[in-house]
Design a protein around this motif. Structure first.
Motif, short mmCIF file in Angstrom:
data_model
loop_
_atom_site.label_atom_id
_atom_site.label_comp_id
_atom_site.label_asym_id
_atom_site.label_seq_id
_atom_site.Cartn_x
_atom_site.Cartn_y
_atom_site.Cartn_z
N GLU A 50 0.84 -1.15 0.01
CA GLU A 50 0.00 -0.11 0.09
C GLU A 50 0.93 1.17 -0.23
OE1 GLU A 50 -3.29 0.59 -0.32
OE2 GLU A 50 -3.26 -1.72 -0.67
N VAL A 51 2.09 1.13 0.61
CA VAL A 51 2.93 2.30 0.77
C VAL A 51 3.36 2.54 -0.80
CG1 VAL A 51 5.06 3.26 1.62
CG2 VAL A 51 3.51 2.19 3.20
N VAL A 52 3.86 1.49 -1.30
CA VAL A 52 4.35 1.54 -2.44
C VAL A 52 3.46 2.26 -3.43
CG1 VAL A 52 5.38 0.28 -4.61
CG2 VAL A 52 6.21 -0.21 -2.23
N ARG A 53 2.33 1.78 -3.42
CA ARG A 53 1.28 2.24 -4.27
C ARG A 53 0.93 3.87 -3.96
NH1 ARG A 53 -0.81 -3.04 -4.32
NH2 ARG A 53 -1.82 -2.97 -2.30
N ALA A 54 1.07 4.03 -2.81
CA ALA A 54 0.74 5.64 -2.56
C ALA A 54 1.72 6.46 -3.03
CB ALA A 54 0.73 5.81 -0.96
#
Length: 71
Positions: A50-54
């Motif tokens: 999720e952090v990578v997507r953000a």
């Protein structure tokens, strides 16, 4: 500095309190986006999907409203 800023900080970070992330993003105003995660601590945040997507969303769309679905 005029560059946009992405601040990703985990609420459970025991090394650096989340308030520091809030202060940093607040100092940049509308040029910043703050993403607060939970349960990742200081190190696991780097590999979280999720952090990578953000981060990718920020690079694509800038500091305005996220284009990711809200949970």
């Amino acid at each position: 500095m005029d560059a946009p800023l992405l601040v990703i900080h985990d609420a459970d970070d025991t090394r650096i309190g989340v308030e520091q992330g809030r202060r940093l993003s607040g100092a940049f105003g509308e040029r910043a986006r703050l993403v607060v995660t939970s349960g990742l601590g200081h190190r696991r945040i780097l590999g979280d999907p999720e952090v990578v997507r953000a981060a990718v969303d920020f690079v694509e769309h800038g500091p305005g409203a996220s284009h990711l679905p809200q949970h």
